[in-house]
Scaffold this active site. Sequence first.
Site, PDB file in Angstrom:
ATOM      1  CG  ASP A  29     -10.819   4.308   5.862  1.00 52.09           C
ATOM      2  OD1 ASP A  29     -11.923   4.675   5.720  1.00 52.09           O
ATOM      3  OD2 ASP A  29     -10.256   3.110   5.508  1.00 52.09           O
ATOM      4  CG  HIS A  82     -12.255   0.175   8.461  1.00 52.81           C
ATOM      5  ND1 HIS A  82     -11.765  -0.307   9.586  1.00 52.81           N
ATOM      6  CD2 HIS A  82     -11.465  -0.384   7.328  1.00 52.81           C
ATOM      7  CE1 HIS A  82     -10.860  -1.202   9.467  1.00 52.81           C
ATOM      8  NE2 HIS A  82     -10.391  -1.089   8.136  1.00 52.81           N
ATOM      9  CB  ALA A  84      -2.720   1.226   9.046  1.00 52.83           C
ATOM     10  NE  ARG A  85      -7.066  -4.368   9.699  1.00 57.30           N
ATOM     11  CZ  ARG A  85      -7.175  -4.054   8.526  1.00 57.30           C
ATOM     12  NH1 ARG A  85      -7.063  -3.001   7.868  1.00 57.30           N
ATOM     13  NH2 ARG A  85      -7.326  -5.211   7.629  1.00 57.30           N
ATOM     14  CB  ILE A 124      -1.008  -0.036   1.093  1.00 57.77           C
ATOM     15  CG1 ILE A 124      -1.851  -1.165   1.099  1.00 57.77           C
ATOM     16  CG2 ILE A 124      -1.783   1.385   1.309  1.00 57.77           C
ATOM     17  CD1 ILE A 124      -2.711  -1.439   2.384  1.00 57.77           C
ATOM     18  N   GLY A 127     -11.474   1.992   3.073  1.00 64.45           N
ATOM     19  CA  GLY A 127     -10.070   2.063   2.241  1.00 64.45           C
ATOM     20  C   GLY A 127     -10.223   0.905   1.083  1.00 64.45           C
ATOM     21  CB  ALA A 128     -10.073  -2.719   1.470  1.00 65.23           C
ATOM     22  CD  GLU A 162     -12.589   0.574  12.559  1.00 65.82           C
ATOM     23  OE1 GLU A 162     -12.644  -0.539  11.969  1.00 65.82           O
ATOM     24  OE2 GLU A 162     -11.842   1.378  12.352  1.00 65.82           O
TER      25      GLU A 162
END
Length: 401
Positions: A256, A284, A232-233, A152, A286-287, A261
Site C-alpha cells: 500500500d 496508500h 506502513a510507510r 495496527i 490503508g487509513a 509514491e
Amino acid sequence: MRILIADKFAPRGCEALRELGHEVISEPGLSAGDLPTALADRRPEVLVVRSTKVSEEAFAAGGELALVVRAGAGVNTIDLEAASRRGVFVANCPGKNAIAVAELAFGLILALDRRICEANAELDKGVWNKKAYGKGRGLYGRTLGLVGYGAIAREVALRARAFGMRITAHAPHIDRDHAEQEKVQVAASLDELLASSDVVSIHVPYRESTRHLIGARELALMPEGALLIHTARGGVVDDRALAEAVSSGRIRAGLDVYEDEPSKGEAPFDSQLARLEGVYGTPHIGASTQQAGEAIAAETVRIIREFTERGSVPNVVNLDAEHTGRFTLVVRHLDRVGVLAKILAALRRHQLNVQTMSNVVFKGADGAASATIVLENEPDAELLDDIRAHEAVLGADLRAM
C-alpha cells in the site's frame, strides 16, 4: 481561534470545530508548495494536515501558528525540529486508523494467497481457469510474522487468529504481557521472525532507524513462497531489493506504500515494482475508510478543544520527555491574581530555569491552589525563604527527583 484544514477532513469534524466557536478555513487542495503562502495569508493558529508536508518554509511563514495536528498516526511529513524551534506543538491521532489499515493488510493477505486479482482479470477476459487458480496454499495453521507490535499489528493479529494462523511478533520494546495474553509468540530477533514466517506484515513508523529495515539481506531470509505485506510507510522496505526478490519468484508482495509514491491524491505513478507479476498494490489507502476518517476527525477535534480550553495538548510528539529537570518545587498558595507571577519572577532573579509547571485549584469559595514547578537546578535557601514569606503562600516544599 482560526483553524486551517489543508487536507481532506470529515465534514462532521469541521462542523464540530465551528460549533466550538472557531473559524474554520477548509482548503483540502493545498499542496506542500502552496502551504507557506496559505499560512502567511490566512494566519491560522492551528493547522490540520493529513499527507500534506509541513516544511521549514511553512513554519517560517506561519507566524501565528501554535499547533499542528496530523489527522493520522505518522508525523514523518512534518518538520518537527522546525516546529520545536518556534514553540509549535505537533500532535497526532495514533490508533484511530488501526482497524482500517488492518482490514486492508488482511485483504492483501487473502487476495495474494488465493490469487484473486489474477483470477478476476482472466474472468474479465472471458477465460475460465480453475486449473491455475485452484491451488491456493491456505492460511490455516501458517505463521504470520508481525514486524512491530503497535495498535495496527494487534488488529491484524486479531484477524489472523480468526483464520487459525500462528502469530509471531518482533519489536524493540514489545509488550510481552500483552503478547502472552493474546497468544503471540515473541521472536528474539527480526532475522528469526523473517526466517520462520509464511506471511510477514510490516507495522513500524518511518524514521532514520527504520529506513530500509527490510532490505536484500532480510528478504533473502524469508522462506520460498512467503508473502510480504507492507502497509506502513514508504522507505521502511528497500523497494529495489523487493523488486529483485519478487522477480526471482521467491516471494510475492502486497503493498500500500512505496518509496517513490506521489504526494498528491491523483498523479502519474511509473513504478517498476508495482507493475511486477507477483505484486498486488493499492495507492496508500490503508487509513482511508469512512469509519477511520470519522474517528480521526473526532480525535482531532478533541485535541484542539483541549488545547484551546485547557492549554494542554493530547498526543503531543515534539516535547522533550527526557529533559524533565532534577528538582520539584511545590507551592501551596491562595488562588489570587499575581501570586504565580511573583513566584516566577523570583525564580528568574535567581537564574532558575523552569522545565515544566502545572497549577491546580482546590474547591471552595476562597479556594487555595497548588503549583508544581520542575526546575533544572536546586534553588537556594534564600529563594525558598522569600517564597514562603509571601503573604499569599501557604507553604513551599522542595523535592529532589
